[in-house]
Enzyme design. Structure first.
Site: not given
Length: 400
Positions: A218, A234, A256-257, A286, A304, A344
């Site tokens: 970030r 996301f 974002d959903s 997204a 991300d 990730c």
């Protein structure tokens, strides 16, 4: 302790300090054993090797200690003090919070020689997640050790293991506080990261309430954001968006959903920039948003996504998803733009992810440079003997 004897030649990984004993390496078990018990691990010739938590599954033992006394009365306190010392050494934990950050990961499983345990620190509140039966059963001892280590600075300990500990009959997998100091008030909290403020709700949020593993990435976005039009895909609760705005982004769109995540994102932006009019939040899938986005609208994108593969059986599908997502981002970013892209998924290694992004770039036909290779921060430490602990990987791309 019950003794576990390994097959001949299968002690090599333990002698190299790898913290897992796989079930296929076990020759026999001497003595009664229940999941979560501390057991002694011996080579086929009887030599003592280590001790750890026994569990049912592909990993038979998660090693706590390569010494002979792994569960001495001071074991948990000593282990937590060792983990805290690393955070002091890297400047994350200070007595006066002079670094502008008061939230970080205190214990990162195998990286801190406590396999199966995660503990995150939020300005005096420790949020604990047990990923094994042994760690779940030891949670009260761990809580007492946290009190011993932090003293009056510890405000509360919250156990959030219901989604991480293996489901077993007899385990009370109910999240809740196992310690609260006098005067502590439950509910949402505000923490500092890099001088920015974020609202955290460890009871209702994902993971322990905030994605602490992207702190340094970030900060890198903040460095590159000045004068750019940013798209944060996301976005969850908007960590990258806040940093981008702090870095001087001309505008920032966050997608974002989850409507709950978007609501908290908007509050985080307002908390840091009450008069900002250059941010827009979008509750949408997204990939769908990206597919409909005009080419060249953004010149800095953050990609991300959540883990696409949580087990090896999903690896091929995950790699296809990464190729599709990154091809869309690379094709849409403006010439001279940056794409921060991440995975990730622990089962997707660094080389496989880079190859997926390479394939995506080749598909677009654009000229793409790797500016930086990104990873998890120091508080999500990786034991050199356990490379599997390196789960977060990313690339900073420059697209012509």
């Amino acid at each position: 302790m019950t003794k576990i004897y390994l097959k001949k030649g299968r002690e090599e990984s333990v002698l190299r300090f790898h913290p897992w004993v796989f079930s296929g390496a076990v020759a026999r078990i001497e003595g009664p054993v229940s999941e979560g018990d501390v057991v002694a691990v011996h080579a086929s010739d009887g030599n003592y090797l280590a001790a750890g938590h026994y569990q049912i599954g592909s990993i038979a033992v998660r090693i706590l200690s390569f010494d002979r006394n792994p569960v001495s009365p001071s074991f948990w306190k000593d282990a937590l003090e060792g983990a805290l010392q690393v955070r002091r050494a890297t400047g994350l934990y200070t007595d006066d919070e002079s670094g502008g950050t008061n939230c970080f990961r205190l214990v990162h499983g195998e990286g801190d020689a406590l396999p199966g345990l995660v503990v995150d620190w939020y300005d005096g509140v420790c949020v604990m997640q047990a990923h094994s039966v042994g760690m779940f059963r030891a949670r009260k001892q761990i809580c007492q050790a946290l009190k011993d280590v932090f003293g009056d600075r510890l405000k509360a300990v919250y156990d959030k293991s219901s989604g991480t500990a293996p489901f077993k009959a007899g385990l009370e997998l109910v999240d809740g506080y196992i310690y609260k100091a006098d005067g502590f008030e439950e509910g949402e909290s505000t923490v500092l990261e890099g001088g920015h403020r974020f609202l955290v709700n460890w009871a209702e949020g994902q993971k322990t309430g905030f994605f602490l593993d992207q702190r340094e990435n970030r900060a890198l976005v903040q460095r590159y954001a000045r004068g750019r039009r940013v798209l944060n895909l996301f976005c969850y609760t908007g960590g990258f968006s806040v940093y981008a705005l702090a870095g001087g982004a001309l505008e920032c769109d966050s997608v974002d959903s989850s409507s709950r995540a978007v609501s908290l994102l908007e509050r985080n932006v307002s908390l840091n920039f009450p008069d900002n009019h250059s941010h827009r939040s979008i509750c949408s899938d997204a990939m769908e948003y990206l597919s409909q986005c005009p080419e060249g609208k953004y010149d800095l994108m953050i990609v991300d996504p959540p883990a696409f593969a949580k087990h090896r059986g999903a690896l091929d599908n995950a790699l296809r998803a990464y190729r599709r997502l990154n091809a869309a981002a690379i094709s849409k970013v403006a010439p001279g733009g940056f794409v921060f892209t991440f995975s990730c998924s622990q089962v997707v290694d660094r080389e496989s992810f880079a190859l997926a992004v390479f394939s995506a770039a080749a598909q677009t036909g654009r000229r793409v440079r790797i500016i930086d290779r990104l990873c998890q921060p120091s508080d999500h430490s990786v034991s050199i003997y356990h490379p599997e602990g390196e789960y977060l990987k990313g690339l900073l791309l420059y697209v012509e």
